[in-house]
Design a protein around this motif. Structure first.
Motif, PDB file in Angstrom:
ATOM      1  N   ASP A   1     -11.040 -14.129  -1.891  1.00 53.65           N
ATOM      2  CA  ASP A   1     -12.320 -13.629  -2.390  1.00 53.65           C
ATOM      3  C   ASP A   1     -12.722 -12.321  -1.717  1.00 53.65           C
ATOM      4  OD1 ASP A   1     -12.506 -15.799  -4.050  1.00 53.65           O
ATOM      5  OD2 ASP A   1     -13.900 -16.922  -2.780  1.00 53.65           O
ATOM      6  N   TRP A   2     -12.503 -12.246  -0.388  1.00 51.72           N
ATOM      7  CA  TRP A   2     -12.892 -11.029   0.331  1.00 51.72           C
ATOM      8  C   TRP A   2     -11.995  -9.859  -0.064  1.00 51.72           C
ATOM      9  CZ3 TRP A   2     -16.698  -8.621   2.018  1.00 51.72           C
ATOM     10  CH2 TRP A   2     -16.610  -7.580   2.956  1.00 51.72           C
ATOM     11  N   LEU A   3     -10.707 -10.102  -0.245  1.00 55.61           N
ATOM     12  CA  LEU A   3      -9.810  -9.028  -0.644  1.00 55.61           C
ATOM     13  C   LEU A   3     -10.152  -8.515  -2.037  1.00 55.61           C
ATOM     14  CD1 LEU A   3      -6.352 -10.243   0.714  1.00 55.61           C
ATOM     15  CD2 LEU A   3      -8.057  -8.774   1.802  1.00 55.61           C
ATOM     16  N   ARG A   4     -10.518  -9.421  -2.947  1.00 55.31           N
ATOM     17  CA  ARG A   4     -10.921  -8.967  -4.284  1.00 55.31           C
ATOM     18  C   ARG A   4     -12.216  -8.169  -4.205  1.00 55.31           C
ATOM     19  NH1 ARG A   4      -8.762 -13.958  -6.116  1.00 55.31           N
ATOM     20  NH2 ARG A   4     -10.799 -14.972  -5.879  1.00 55.31           N
TER      21      ARG A   4
ATOM     22  N   ARG B   1       2.586   3.050 -12.470  1.00 58.76           N
ATOM     23  CA  ARG B   1       1.692   1.912 -12.656  1.00 58.76           C
ATOM     24  C   ARG B   1       1.301   1.335 -11.294  1.00 58.76           C
ATOM     25  NH1 ARG B   1       0.892  -2.394 -16.489  1.00 58.76           N
ATOM     26  NH2 ARG B   1       0.514  -4.404 -15.447  1.00 58.76           N
ATOM     27  N   ASP B   2       0.005   1.080 -11.110  1.00 62.48           N
ATOM     28  CA  ASP B   2      -0.478   0.462  -9.879  1.00 62.48           C
ATOM     29  C   ASP B   2      -0.332  -1.053 -10.012  1.00 62.48           C
ATOM     30  OD1 ASP B   2      -1.677  -0.270  -7.523  1.00 62.48           O
ATOM     31  OD2 ASP B   2      -3.691   0.417  -8.072  1.00 62.48           O
ATOM     32  N   GLU B   3       0.512  -1.646  -9.166  1.00 54.48           N
ATOM     33  CA  GLU B   3       0.778  -3.076  -9.227  1.00 54.48           C
ATOM     34  C   GLU B   3      -0.182  -3.901  -8.370  1.00 54.48           C
ATOM     35  OE1 GLU B   3       2.907  -4.519 -11.142  1.00 54.48           O
ATOM     36  OE2 GLU B   3       3.950  -2.759 -11.912  1.00 54.48           O
ATOM     37  N   LEU B   4      -0.994  -3.241  -7.529  1.00 50.95           N
ATOM     38  CA  LEU B   4      -1.860  -3.996  -6.625  1.00 50.95           C
ATOM     39  C   LEU B   4      -2.890  -4.858  -7.359  1.00 50.95           C
ATOM     40  CD1 LEU B   4      -2.323  -4.547  -3.618  1.00 50.95           C
ATOM     41  CD2 LEU B   4      -4.049  -2.728  -3.634  1.00 50.95           C
ATOM     42  N   PRO B   5      -3.505  -4.392  -8.458  1.00 48.16           N
ATOM     43  CA  PRO B   5      -4.455  -5.263  -9.159  1.00 48.16           C
ATOM     44  C   PRO B   5      -3.840  -6.594  -9.590  1.00 48.16           C
ATOM     45  CG  PRO B   5      -4.733  -3.004  -9.897  1.00 48.16           C
ATOM     46  CD  PRO B   5      -3.501  -3.029  -9.027  1.00 48.16           C
ATOM     47  N   ARG B   6      -2.554  -6.599  -9.903  1.00 44.95           N
ATOM     48  CA  ARG B   6      -1.887  -7.846 -10.286  1.00 44.95           C
ATOM     49  C   ARG B   6      -1.900  -8.836  -9.119  1.00 44.95           C
ATOM     50  NH1 ARG B   6       3.747  -9.201 -10.533  1.00 44.95           N
ATOM     51  NH2 ARG B   6       4.346  -7.041 -10.056  1.00 44.95           N
ATOM     52  N   LEU B   7      -1.710  -8.325  -7.895  1.00 48.35           N
ATOM     53  CA  LEU B   7      -1.760  -9.181  -6.717  1.00 48.35           C
ATOM     54  C   LEU B   7      -3.177  -9.681  -6.469  1.00 48.35           C
ATOM     55  CD1 LEU B   7      -0.360 -10.316  -4.112  1.00 48.35           C
ATOM     56  CD2 LEU B   7      -1.008  -8.165  -3.007  1.00 48.35           C
ATOM     57  N   LEU B   8      -4.151  -8.787  -6.547  1.00 52.02           N
ATOM     58  CA  LEU B   8      -5.535  -9.152  -6.260  1.00 52.02           C
ATOM     59  C   LEU B   8      -6.076 -10.175  -7.254  1.00 52.02           C
ATOM     60  CD1 LEU B   8      -6.940  -5.612  -5.360  1.00 52.02           C
ATOM     61  CD2 LEU B   8      -6.569  -7.512  -3.774  1.00 52.02           C
TER      62      LEU B   8
ATOM     63  N   TRP C   1      -6.478   0.842   4.938  1.00 52.25           N
ATOM     64  CA  TRP C   1      -6.493  -0.023   3.766  1.00 52.25           C
ATOM     65  C   TRP C   1      -5.373   0.389   2.805  1.00 52.25           C
ATOM     66  CZ3 TRP C   1     -10.531   2.106   6.258  1.00 52.25           C
ATOM     67  CH2 TRP C   1     -11.572   1.254   6.697  1.00 52.25           C
ATOM     68  N   LEU C   2      -4.670  -0.596   2.273  1.00 54.84           N
ATOM     69  CA  LEU C   2      -3.718  -0.368   1.194  1.00 54.84           C
ATOM     70  C   LEU C   2      -4.498  -0.496  -0.111  1.00 54.84           C
ATOM     71  CD1 LEU C   2      -0.772   0.064   0.257  1.00 54.84           C
ATOM     72  CD2 LEU C   2      -0.552  -2.425   0.187  1.00 54.84           C
ATOM     73  N   ARG C   3      -4.667   0.634  -0.805  1.00 56.55           N
ATOM     74  CA  ARG C   3      -5.526   0.655  -1.994  1.00 56.55           C
ATOM     75  C   ARG C   3      -4.736   0.616  -3.293  1.00 56.55           C
ATOM     76  NH1 ARG C   3      -9.174   5.839  -0.826  1.00 56.55           N
ATOM     77  NH2 ARG C   3      -7.121   6.805  -1.019  1.00 56.55           N
TER      78      ARG C   3
END
Length: 450
Positions: free
Chosen positions: A232-235, A207-214, A198-200
């Motif tokens: 929805d599943w990824l979030r 800064r973690d940019e992944l929440p912006r994508l999710l 998993w890419l977490r």
């Protein structure tokens, strides 16, 4: 520097050679030895490489051999990319599993177990020959199932065998592209086993940019994983799974798609590559013909990658930007550079766990970010896995350990246990029928007698 490629008649060897041709730095690879049990495939691939290197000054010399010991002597690096049983074996792995209503993919589920059971004994023999003939060589393993085979070889070669895979590279590249981030400047918080990770997080400048994508369904829909798994599943996961986790999260749909397909992936590649090698054996050697045939076949291969999963998800064809090769040849070159020249690099690799994941023992091979230098690959400390991931990782690692036990002892009981413990096999009775089916079609499993 001398590189030996085991499985040198394999279709993807020109990707590796192309990366070597582009490497002009001091200490680069100057000789490549291709080893394969199939002389005809070696000849075909050597033709492609000769055309690749035409007009390139100081191109690495290419030698071919069907003698393993000859191939290993004098090697600084050994790249292992063998396929025990060939693509016919892969097609049989899929077919036998589907008869029992379970997945037969080459690295996941019943098919991965069957592939491992016939590959591990060969990989162990290779590791022993490397230890005897090239004890200072580093082995870079891409042979599938990559994590399992790397762990098997590490029991003989220790940390001098390192597994690589292009899936995390491709995932990181797609996510970075969607976020408008330069992958070379990002830190990827990726963790798990090979084809089970998993890419977490994707960190840039603290800064973690992944929440912006999710948080952005449109942005998620721009990447293949977003279309496969759904926003929805990824979030819900709070992470981007490796594409191979689609076989777990949407197993029923994927098995149905495989069952309904005109041909399984293995059967498609078997037929496609048979045509490629037949074309090269029958051509007149005209300039460019072998290389052109290879490029055409590669494009078809990439376009149809994980087609059954996309059918199951109803997402259609791959986007043009996803057709670029995952880049395992670039990972291999970066790894060789870092070790041979002490050029420090950070790469996602398959290495022994040590204390990286507390839920696994020190010798378990995991797929995590590593710092690489002249002394090898050193796994980076990562945050603990969430409970749902712990369950999958520990279950699949237990399966891998039973495969290793069966391969080393010849125990049918261990082989049945490997099938039965896998999360995608739903019955001990099915496990027994799977082993019976596989031993019937694979002579290489005759060693399972006890």
């Amino acid at each position: 520097m001398r590189l030996t490629i085991l499985g040198g008649g394999g279709f993807r060897v020109p990707l590796v050679y192309g990366a070597l041709l582009r490497d002009r730095a001091e200490g680069r690879v100057t000789r490549v030895t291709l080893y394969d049990v199939d002389a005809g495939r070696l000849t075909a691939v050597a033709r492609v490489l000769a055309e690749q290197s035409s007009g390139v000054a100081d191109a690495p010399e290419v030698r071919v051999t069907t003698d393993l010991d000859e191939a290993l002597r004098g090697a600084d690096f050994v790249f292992s990319a063998i396929r025990v049983g060939g693509l016919e074996g892969r097609a049989a792995d899929e077919r036998v599993a589907l008869v029992q209503g379970v997945l037969g993919q080459e690295t996941v589920g019943a098919g991965g177990i069957a592939y491992g059971l016939r590959t591990v004994p060969v990989a162990l023999d290779i590791a022993r020959r490397v230890a005897a003939l090239a004890p200072d060589a580093w082995v870079i393993n891409f042979t599938n199932p990559a994590g399992l085979v790397t762990e098997a070889m590490s029991r003989i070669l220790g940390d001098r065998v390192i597994g690589i895979c292009d899936s995390p590279v491709g995932l990181g590249r797609r996510v970075a592209r969607a976020l408008g981030v330069d992958p070379a400047k990002a830190w990827f918080d990726y963790v798990g086993l090979n084809h089970l990770g998993w890419l977490r997080g994707l960190w840039v400048g603290g800064r973690d940019e992944l929440p912006r994508l999710l948080a952005d369904p449109g942005m998620l829909g721009s990447i293949e994983e977003g279309r496969l798994f759904g926003a929805d599943w990824l979030r819900s996961l709070g992470a981007i799974p490796n594409e191979y986790l689609h076989y777990y999260y949407f197993n029923r749909e994927t098995v149905r798609a495989y069952t309904d397909a005109e041909r399984t992936r293995g059967a498609y590649l078997r037929d496609q590559q048979a045509g490629f090698y037949a074309e090269l054996s029958g051509t007149d050697g005209a300039a460019g013909s072998a290389l052109d045939a290879w490029h055409r076949t590669l494009a078809e291969r990439e376009a149809t990658y994980m087609a059954a999963n996309r059918d199951a998800a109803g997402v259609g064809e791959r986007d043009a930007e996803d057709l670029e090769s995952g880049g395992y040849e670039k990972v291999a070159l970066a790894l060789m550079r870092a070790v041979a020249r002490d050029e420090h690099a950070t790469l996602i690799l398959n290495v022994r766990n040590r204390t990286t994941l507390s839920v696994l023992d020190a010798d378990a091979v995991v797929e995590v970010p590593c710092l690489v230098d002249a002394n090898g690959a050193h796994p980076v400390t990562v945050d603990p896995l969430p409970s749902h991931a712990v369950g999958l990782v520990t279950a699949v690692k237990a399966v891998e350990r039973e495969v290793l036990a069966a391969a080393e002892s010849g125990s049918r009981a261990s082989a049945v246990k490997a099938f039965a413990l896998h999360p995608l096999v739903d019955s001990v009775s099915v496990a027994r029928r799977l082993l019976d089916g596989y031993t019937e079609v694979h002579p290489g499993l005759a060693y399972l007698r006890r």
